[in-house]
Design an enzyme around this catalytic site. Sequence first.
Site, PDB file in Angstrom:
ATOM      1  N   SER A 188     -20.115 -23.227 -63.945  1.00  0.00           N
ATOM      2  CA  SER A 188     -19.973 -24.548 -64.553  1.00  0.00           C
ATOM      3  C   SER A 188     -21.309 -25.264 -64.446  1.00  0.00           C
ATOM      4  CB  SER A 188     -18.905 -25.348 -63.810  1.00  0.00           C
ATOM      5  OG  SER A 188     -18.919 -26.714 -64.181  1.00  0.00           O
ATOM      6  N   TYR A 233     -15.025 -28.133 -55.881  1.00  0.00           N
ATOM      7  CA  TYR A 233     -15.318 -27.501 -57.175  1.00  0.00           C
ATOM      8  C   TYR A 233     -16.799 -27.169 -57.294  1.00  0.00           C
ATOM      9  CZ  TYR A 233     -15.283 -26.837 -62.265  1.00  0.00           C
ATOM     10  OH  TYR A 233     -15.418 -26.330 -63.535  1.00  0.00           O
ATOM     11  N   LYS A 280     -18.457 -23.434 -57.540  1.00  0.00           N
ATOM     12  CA  LYS A 280     -19.206 -23.023 -58.729  1.00  0.00           C
ATOM     13  C   LYS A 280     -20.649 -22.673 -58.398  1.00  0.00           C
ATOM     14  CE  LYS A 280     -15.978 -23.247 -61.895  1.00  0.00           C
ATOM     15  NZ  LYS A 280     -15.493 -22.038 -62.581  1.00  0.00           N
TER      16      LYS A 280
END
Length: 252
Positions: free
Chosen positions: A131, A144, A148
Amino acid sequence: MTLVLITAGASGIGYAMAAAFAASGNEVWITDIDQDALQSCPASWRKSCVDVANDAQMSALFDEIAAVWGTVDVVCANAGVAGPTAKVEDVGWADWNACVSTTLGGAFLSAKYAAPLMKQAGKGALILVSSTAGQYGYPNRAPYAAAKWGVIGLMKTLAMELGPHGIRANAICPGAVEGPRMEGVLTREAAAKNMTRDEVYQGYASGTSMGSFVTAQDIANMAVFLGSDAARLVSGQVIAVDGHTENPDPKI
């Protein structure tokens, strides 16, 4: 014919990837934890209900792939969990583990069990979905962003380790992708920052030089390229499909 496995392939980016690979004449196998969503996918796709963070289930999946296909040419490690939108001190340990184990752990297990099959064949392509959150700091999204970033570190290591065996590894970094998952992110961030959903949306869009979200199809197109012979010497790369994200955190 290329044999392609896509995790979390029953919806969103994974579904778009599966459809794009199938449309290009490849054979597709998808996994998902949503049995109903799997059953709604095209009958021509092979399907397995698998939790990518479960070692035993992933081992069994690749045993089945070996029995049915003999090998796997492309693995798209796409499964991920958005995780909470919260200040770091408010993030629960269970929420952290759920996000990291699926997003990073699932990519690791995909590579772990694909590598022996690809080594035996002397070729293969691992496509890990990271991401833009794996390229920048990302306030209020600690699990998150950490997962990532970890995906990119894993990819770089796989490219070095497996390259001598003819196996390529790359990471795709989507920006803000139109669809239900991003709508959930917008809603949560709006609540956390006392903003409206539309203000957060515009913040994301204005943070790109092209002023736009991307679509799942944009991500799928890149995956098909990276899985093809046209990308035979593309490895170890972090490729953003994001309209050039300058700042992933909305500032209004």
